[in-house]
Design a protein around this motif. Structure first.
Motif, short mmCIF file in Angstrom:
data_model
loop_
_atom_site.label_atom_id
_atom_site.label_comp_id
_atom_site.label_asym_id
_atom_site.label_seq_id
_atom_site.Cartn_x
_atom_site.Cartn_y
_atom_site.Cartn_z
N VAL A 261 -16.27 27.61 -87.42
CA VAL A 261 -16.04 27.74 -88.99
C VAL A 261 -17.49 28.33 -89.76
O VAL A 261 -17.53 29.31 -90.49
CB VAL A 261 -15.68 26.19 -89.48
CG1 VAL A 261 -16.07 26.24 -90.96
CG2 VAL A 261 -14.58 25.50 -89.03
N GLY A 262 -18.62 27.99 -88.75
CA GLY A 262 -19.89 28.33 -89.31
C GLY A 262 -19.97 29.86 -89.28
O GLY A 262 -20.27 30.65 -90.07
N GLU A 263 -19.56 30.36 -87.99
CA GLU A 263 -19.39 31.76 -87.56
C GLU A 263 -18.64 32.74 -88.55
O GLU A 263 -18.98 33.88 -89.49
CB GLU A 263 -19.13 31.97 -86.29
CG GLU A 263 -19.96 31.57 -85.14
CD GLU A 263 -21.42 32.42 -85.23
OE1 GLU A 263 -21.20 33.69 -85.48
OE2 GLU A 263 -22.49 31.67 -84.93
N ALA A 264 -17.52 32.02 -88.77
CA ALA A 264 -16.33 32.73 -89.75
C ALA A 264 -17.14 32.73 -91.18
O ALA A 264 -16.92 33.82 -91.76
CB ALA A 264 -15.02 31.73 -89.77
N SER A 265 -17.61 31.71 -91.66
CA SER A 265 -18.05 31.65 -92.83
C SER A 265 -19.29 32.63 -93.27
O SER A 265 -19.72 32.88 -94.06
CB SER A 265 -18.67 30.26 -93.29
OG SER A 265 -17.56 29.43 -92.92
N LYS A 266 -19.99 33.17 -91.89
CA LYS A 266 -21.21 34.03 -92.31
C LYS A 266 -20.47 35.24 -92.93
O LYS A 266 -21.37 36.18 -93.77
CB LYS A 266 -21.64 34.50 -91.00
CG LYS A 266 -22.61 33.41 -90.44
CD LYS A 266 -23.17 33.79 -89.26
CE LYS A 266 -24.32 32.88 -88.69
NZ LYS A 266 -24.81 32.95 -87.28
#
Length: 1587
Positions: A261-266
């Motif tokens: 989720v964190g990676e995608a949100s970048k």
């Protein structure tokens, strides 16, 4: 209770046993303070066992269990004391033992690793993956909490407590290493196995460093470098712990999803998005699809977090993928928007979805690590709803559909999410009570009805915007309905008596976590360079709000926990948070004043300590020991929930169908089949809501249980009634299968348990519906054993009266309980119930408490009389254990209050112990009553000791007081046991010796308790002692004044006043110095206060002595001056007493406290009185001024008395209006004296006036206040009396001041004015008397009225006679060798006769009193006589006659006593009896004079008189018989020699003549006495006498 005992206690006891097992002495050395976790479950086991006893029917088992519970309690009390002593001895060894333990754990983990490599690591019995994973989650929390505690103690530099905290860390690590080994053993993947064990070893290694650092840091308290190192090591430990938890299966996958989720949100951070390749329609439908997928995944994740780790792994992976897709679709949508603003809005919505998704994953992770954790389930549901809401927001903004379509989609998603709440409602959903849920359902159903009508109406008319609004409103109402239904279902399940309700934890960890998060966010905003001034202030507000909430929670938690270590830590953490917040607020203020980089940097630096303090507090609060225990719902409870859950589910399903149908109808309103489907759905929805409401009304918690309990109590009452009937007809067969003692014990236990449940039942009935069923069922089940035991005990009681008493009191208790159950059922736990129901409940509670008290008193008296002391020893043990148990709310009083009460109670215990020693030799039968008293007093002492320990100056003193009180308890228990033993065998010398020895030890322990209290507050203790010494001095001075007034205070040798003057002045000045020191030290240290109090008492003692000598040296020929002098020093002593009291009250208070203000006032009065004494001493020998000086002193004294009179403090005792009226007479005399002194201006007159005035006014003010505060006097009458009392004193003061003026310059005009002043005083005295009459009400009588005196005398005489008769009752004839049988009963006859005379005279005097009343009623004697002389004379006769009867009866009893004991002659007895007869005759004559011969009272009087006469005659006969029996002829030995013989005759004749002369003298004496008495008789009686 038996079932609960079997369910819970073995677990608790086994856990405690496991901690103790196999350690022996090693444990004590390894851990000198036995952890509370060991003692607490043991005491719970004991309490549960005790509560179970009354419900066991098998007698042998019940007795055995009861005995075991008692033994356990006693052993526990001893263990506690021993553990405390061990802790004192071994404190410093703690850190070493903790280090040793951690190192051995590290070695164990290395061995486990080796076993894993060889493939030999197997799980232990009972170790499953689920259990070990849960243990691992719990133990990491425990370790974090213990580390936070350790850091707190090191910061305070307390070596002992640091040791305890280090041991806590080590013990939490032991649980962690066992759990880690279990997880590894249950994992098949070798890689995962070694990862788990490596992480655990790492934790041990870091923890080892931490404890080493802690040891170094505590040796150098306040050293910043060592503190910093410690903080770094602690951080390393918490990181290692996190790594450890992340090794759990399932957790790894959730972490991966969070990372995804964190990676995608970048992607959302980039400034621009590539232009879209798809059309708007495609992008829109893709977003809708992705949204539905993500919503579905979120719901699956919620379900999986309760399942196995494998489920969680699968669903979190799916959620991550679905999120990725959704984000892709969202970005696609953002790039469709041409303008930047729209784009930014889409991106911000996507960011909020990303945040809520992360939160959802974190909540799922937390719940799977600790499924039993409170509130996590609710947090998870809230997180899922947040995801749904943020998706809905984005869709609403981005999609262009026909109006109303989006609302329908959003509503369906919302319903899908809330459906989860009904899946398994075993935890609370919100804080609503059952009746609030019902209200919520009613309100929401109304809203839903309106919305449903709106949906069909607007769809039909194609009003699409309104249609959309109706759909949103319906969705909101449905969510509210579902929440309320889920909460209600949970409450119904929990309220089933077989379920166990959850227990509220000490703190709510989620509250700490929320506050922590909010504070961290606010701190980040503060240091953000882009932050504006207004944002800085709003961030500061958030910080302040949350930190103050945290500090309040800590304060509450510290007052509610019984664990001293946790108590300290909460207080310390709150201090740290408060201090760091204060520092931060300072820097924020500076930043607000000047918005520059330097100030911002300061602000950033100040946030770090705050975040650290809050982190530490959050870690400490997450300790499982403080957590809430979740409810356990029984199968019966689940069945009861079903109807509510099913109707709520039906409602949701039909609503979803309804919304889907409405959605298609909104687009195409001309579709008839769809309309019939819609109608069907709406009908189902309304039916299911009706059903829901009906089910909720029927299932209201506690109603069924109340009915069952009422049934039980009615049955019990019928049994008691039958037993009572049998007892009245003497047909109650004694129970043979059980002893009286066992039955008594059974009753006492049952009554105790019922008493413990009164308040809980009432609290549940007031506002906790879910608890009502439990408490009512518990209470009802104690009544059956109580009734059985009561009937059994009554059947074995020989005395009929006692038998009936026992049954009646038991019945009263059952009836009051029944009444309470009816009101509890009506109140039903609904706080909105009518006020009269709540009042009825209060009344029922009060009645039941009184019934319990009466029955308990009866049982205790019976037990103590029989020497059964088991119950008492039990009570003492319970009191000892309670000192360390159970939370204690905020103490209401100050230490001084508790100290004063405890000193009083401890002294009472000492007195009782001394009495026990005396009675052990004289009357062992009374030991039981004294033992009961001792038990009661000790209970009170222990109750006060708890708050006293909490409010003591420091913790050490507090625990010292507690320990001393516990030691005293052990002594008291031993003494009570010995008393019971001695009562059973009174002649056993060995037991007697043991009792005396034990009593000596108890007295010693009482002195230890007093010493501990003194150490706690030496100063205030010294003040208490000083105040009592001063009151002794005042009493002594009063006695001296009496001697002086009587003119018997003579000088010694030929001394003069000059010899003493210097001594008096010197001592008085020393006293002034002492007063100053006392006032200064009131707020200083206890040590100084104690010295000042002791010093002032020794000085006032010296001063009183020298003034007494000085007064004596003035000579008894001048008594008035002597009195003036002694009064002056008495005023000083009084003022000092008040000052010491004020000092005690002001000790340790702040400068602006009202007590300090009071202290200053008292000091002023003290100085005034000492000055007055000095002036009096100087003027004593000055003939010209001594009167004036005395008058000035009196005026000052009256002013001070008036100040006391006007204060709102109620008097120490109350008195009757008659006493008050008597006191007003003195003022009239004093006024006359004052006027005379004003006219004559002679100094001796003035002195006499001064002394008389002082006494008269002081007495009047005292008695006025005492009478006004009598409980029967109404408020307005009291105010009136107090007002006139003040007016009278004020008027008198003016009169005295005028006399002073005249003394200074005597003129004729001034003397003329005296009359005016005296009239004012006289009129206020009249007002006062009227106020007194108003107090008395209609029954007003004049206390000086002879008729009233007569009636009072008659009643007094009756009381005297009854007292004498009681004395006779206790007499026993003297023992003498058996002679002929007839002689045996003379003494008995005499005693019986004397008793009957006493009874008869008592009746006679009462009858005379009635006759007297009748005369007044008929008006033959005026209530306030018109012809005072005549009626007065008559009343005088009646009074003297009544007095004579009382005196004669008293003499008779004395004579009977003496005769029976063999000390007096029968002649004396006969003459006493004749005297009674004579005085009775006189009383009858006195009564007949004015009476109506045929009246009822007269007949009764005559009968009573005859009874006395008969009884007297019987006594005379009995005595004469006895005398005759003893008058056997004395044999005379006649001497044979002539001379001897003549000498013998002469001696006999001489004796005869002497006796004759004596007889003649006695006759004359009697005649003279009669003549003298005759002079005082009223005229009517003389005629009668002659007749």
């Amino acid at each position: 209770p038996a079932r609960l005992l079997l369910q819970q206690e073995p677990r608790r006891a086994a856990a405690a046993g496991a901690e103790l097992q196999g350690k022996g002495l090693g444990l004590i050395l390894e851990s000198p303070l036995l952890p509370l976790s060991v003692l607490s479950p043991i005491s719970h086991t004991g309490a549960s066992a005790k509560a179970t006893v009354p419900t066991i029917t098998d007698q042998a088992s019940a007795m055995q269990l009861s005995q075991c519970a008692k033994n356990l309690a006693a052993a526990l009390a001893e263990l506690r004391t021993a553990a405390q002593k061990a802790q004192e001895a071994c404190g410093p060894l703690e850190i070493d033992s903790a280090l040793g333990l951690v190192q051995s754990l590290e070695r164990d983990l290395q061995e486990a690793k080796a076993a894993a490599r060889d493939g030999k690591l197997k799980p232990l019995p009972g170790e499953t993956m689920e259990k070990c994973a849960q243990d691992l989650g719990n133990s990491t929390k425990a370790v974090s909490s213990a580390i936070a505690h350790l850091l707190g103690e090191v910061a305070q530099g307390n070596e002992n407590y640091t040791g305890i905290a280090a041991r806590e860390v080590a013990q939490a690590l032991r649980s962690l290493s066992q759990a880690a080994r279990g997880v590894a053993a249950n994992t098949s993947d070798p890689q995962a196995q070694s990862a788990m064990l490596d992480c655990a070893s790492d934790v041990m290694d870091k923890a080892n460093n931490l404890i080493e650092e802690a040891r170094k840091a505590v040796a150098k308290p306040g050293d910043p470098e060592s503190q910093q190192r410690l903080a770094q090591v602690a951080k390393a430990v918490s990181q290692a712990l996190n790594r450890c938890v992340n090794c759990l299966p399932g957790q790894r996958d959730v972490d991966a999803a969070i990372r995804m989720v964190g990676e995608a949100s970048k992607r959302l951070l980039s400034d621009s998005f590539p232009p879209s390749t798809k059309s708007f329609q495609e992008a829109q439908s893709q977003l809708n699809q992705a949204a539905a997928g993500l919503n579905q995944s979120a719901n699956e994740l919620v379900q999986a977090s309760r399942g196995t780790p494998q489920d969680l792994a699968k669903s979190s992976g799916k959620f991550g993928r679905d999120f990725n897709e959704f984000l892709q679709a969202g970005v696609e949508m953002a790039s469709q928007s041409p303008n930047k603003e729209d784009q930014a809005q889409v991106v911000s919505n996507l960011k909020s979805i990303s945040m809520s998704s992360s939160k959802l994953l974190l909540a799922a992770k937390a719940l799977s690590a600790d499924p039993a954790a409170p509130n996590l389930k609710n947090q998870l549901a809230a997180a899922a709803r947040a995801v749904t809401d943020s998706i809905n927001q984005l869709i609403t903004m981005c999609t262009q559909q026909a109006p109303g379509q989006k609302e329908c989609d959003n509503a369906l998603r919302e319903l899908e999410t809330v459906k989860e709440l009904l899946e398994n409602p075993t935890q609370t959903v919100n804080d609503m009570s059952y009746f609030n849920c019902l209200d919520s359902v009613m309100e929401n159903s109304k809203v839903l009805g309106e919305s449903m009508a709106g949906i069909s109406q607007n769809a039909k008319n194609s009003k699409l915007p309104e249609f959309g609004d109706s759909i949103s409103a319906a969705s909101k109402a449905l969510c509210g309905l579902t929440e309320a239904a889920a909460q209600a279902a949970y409450l119904v399940g929990v309220s089933d008596p077989n379920s166990q309700a959850g227990q509220q934890g000490l703190v709510d960890p989620t509250q700490f976590a929320r506050a922590n998060q909010a504070i961290q966010m606010a701190c980040q905003n503060l240091v953000d360079p882009a932050c504006t001034q207004s944002q800085v202030l709003s961030a500061a507000t958030i910080v302040a709000k949350h930190t103050s909430a945290l500090c309040n929670t800590c304060r509450l938690a510290s007052s509610r926990t019984a664990n001293p270590v946790a108590k300290r830590q909460f207080v310390q953490s709150a201090k740290e948070v408060a201090n760091s917040t204060a520092n931060l607020v300072k820097t924020i203020k500076a930043l607000d004043g000047e918005f520059n980089e330097e100030n911002r940097e300061r602000c950033r630096a100040a946030t770090a300590p705050l975040i650290e303090a809050v982190d530490n507090l959050t870690a400490f609060a997450s300790n499982p020991e403080f957590a809430t225990i979740p409810a356990q719902i029984s199968p019966e409870g689940r069945r009861a929930m079903e109807p509510i859950v099913i109707s709520a589910k039906t409602m949701l399903e039909s609503s979803a169908g309804l919304i889907q149908t409405a959605r298609s109808l909104a687009v195409n309103p001309k579709d008839p089949p769809q309309w019939s489907v819609l109608a069907g759905h709406s009908r189902t929805v309304s039916d299911s809501i009706k059903k829901l409401i009906t089910n909720m009304r029927d299932k209201a918690p506690g109603q069924r249980e109340c009915d069952e309990a009422i049934e039980v109590l009615n049955r019990c009452l019928r049994e008691v009634d039958q037993a009572s009937l049998a007892a009245i007809s003497q047909q109650l067969a004694p129970r043979q299968d059980i002893s009286q003692e066992a039955l008594h014990n059974q009753m006492i236990t049952a009554v105790q348990e019922i008493s413990n449940l009164i308040e809980p039942v009432a609290a549940a009935a007031r506002a906790e519906a879910s608890q009502l069923g439990h408490k009512v069922s518990q209470m009802a089940q104690y009544f059956e054993p109580l009734i059985m035991a009561a009937v059994g005990a009554a059947s074995k009681t020989p005395n009929h009266q006692q038998q009936m008493n026992l049954l009646d009191q038991t019945k009263t208790l059952a009836e009051s309980a029944l009444q309470m159950l009816y009101t509890a059922k009506e109140a039903g736990g609904n706080p909105k119930q009518a006020a009269h129901t709540q009042e009825a409940l209060e009344e029922a509670v009060q009645m039941m408490k009184e019934a319990v008290e009466d029955l308990t008193t009866t049982l205790n008296e019976a037990a103590s009389a029989a020497g059964v002391v088991g119950g008492m020893v039990d009570s003492i043990t319970q009191a000892i254990n309670q000192l360390d148990e159970g939370p204690m709310g905020e103490p209401e009083g100050t230490f001084v209050d508790y100290q004063t009460t405890m000193v009083k109670t401890a002294k009472a215990i000492a007195v009782t112990v001394q009495e026990m020693v005396t009675k052990s030799t004289t009357n062992p039968d009374e030991l039981g009553i004294l033992a009961n008293q001792l038990t009661h007093d000790y209970g009170q002492l222990a109750q006060e000791a708890k708050p006293a320990a909490l409010t003591a100056e420091n913790e050490e003193i507090g625990s010292h007081i507690k320990r001393r009180v516990q030691e005293l308890g052990h002594g008291c228990a031993a003494l009570v046991t010995k008393a019971g033993a001695l009562q059973c065998s009174p002649s056993d010398a060995y037991t007697k010796k043991e009792l005396i020895e034990t009593a000596r030890k108890v007295s010693e322990k009482v002195s230890h308790v007093l010493a501990a209290l003194q150490a706690g507050n030496r100063g205030t203790q010294a003040c208490i002692t000083a105040a009592s010494a001063v009151s002794g001095i005042i009493a002594d001075l009063d006695t001296t004044i009496m001697f002086a007034t009587a003119g018997t205070l003579n000088r010694e040798n030929s001394e003069t006043f000059a010899d003493h003057r210097e001594g008096i002045l010197k001592t008085a000045k020393a006293l002034v110095e002492d007063t100053k020191v006392l006032v200064q030290n009131a707020t200083a240290s206890q040590e100084k206060l104690a010295q000042a109090a002791q010093s002032s008492v020794s000085t006032i003692t010296r001063l009183a002595e020298v003034v007494k000598l000085g007064a004596a040296s003035l000579g008894s020929e001048d008594p008035e001056t002597q009195v003036v002098l002694i009064n002056a020093v008495k005023d000083v002593a009084k003022a000092l007493g008040d000052l010491i009291g004020a000092t005690k009250a002001a000790a340790g208070k702040a400068g602006d406290d009202p007590a300090v203000y009071q202290l200053k006032n008292s000091a002023k009065v003290m100085v005034t009185n000492v000055t007055s004494l000095l002036k009096t001493v100087k003027a004593v020998e000055d003939e010209a001024t001594k009167g004036t000086r005395a008058l000035e002193a009196t005026i000052e004294h009256i002013r001070q008395e008036l100040a006391v009179f006007s204060s709102p403090v109620p008097p120490a005792k109350v008195s009757t209006p008659e006493d008050f009226i008597r006191m007003t007479k003195g003022i009239t005399m004093a006024t006359a004296k004052a006027v005379a002194a004003g006219n004559s201006c002679r100094q001796e007159d003035v002195i006499a006036t001064a002394n008389l005035s002082r006494r008269a006014i002081a007495d009047m003010l005292r008695s006025c206040k005492e009478a006004a505060y009598h409980p029967e006097v109404s408020g307005d009458v009291r105010q009136r009396a107090l007002r006139f009392g003040k007016e009278c004193a004020d008027g008198y003061l003016e009169l005295l001041e005028h006399v002073l003026v005249i003394l200074q310059k005597p003129t004729h005009e001034l003397k003329q004015q005296l009359a005016g002043y005296s009239k004012r005083v006289a009129s206020s005295v009249t007002e006062l008397i009227q106020a007194a009459e108003a107090m008395k009400g209609t029954e007003w009588v004049d206390p000086e009225d002879p008729t009233v005196i007569a009636e009072n005398e008659l009643l007094g005489a009756a009381a005297a006679i009854e007292a004498a008769a009681k004395k006779l009752e206790q007499l026993k004839p003297r023992a003498k060798p058996k002679q002929a049988d007839e002689s045996l009963n003379f003494e008995e006859q005499i005693l019986e006769a004397a008793k009957s005379i006493a009874a008869a005279t008592s009746a006679l005097v009462k009858a005379a009193s009635a006759a007297q009343r009748e005369l007044v009623a008929q008006g033959k004697v005026g209530a306030i006589p018109a012809n005072a002389v005549d009626d007065g004379q008559w009343s005088q006769g009646l009074i003297s006659a009544a007095r004579m009867v009382a005196a004669a009866t008293n003499n008779l009893c004395e004579a009977a006593n003496a005769a029976v004991q063999g000390h007096a002659s029968e002649e004396k007895l006969i003459s006493s009896a004749k005297q009674v007869a004579a005085s009775t005759a006189q009383l009858l004559v006195a009564c007949k004079v004015k009476a109506d011969h045929d009246s009822e009272a007269m007949k009764r009087l005559q009968a009573a008189g005859n009874a006395v006469k008969r009884a007297s005659d019987n006594l005379v006969k009995a005595a004469q018989k006895a005398a005759a029996f003893q008058d056997h002829d004395e044999t005379v030995v006649v001497k044979e020699k002539m001379v001897g013989g003549i000498a013998q005759i002469i001696a006999a004749q001489e004796e005869m003549l002497r006796k004759e002369r004596e007889l003649e003298e006695a006759r004359k004496k009697l005649a003279m006495i009669r003549q003298q008495q005759y002079k005082f008789l009223p005229s009517e009686l003389r005629d009668e006498e002659q007749n």
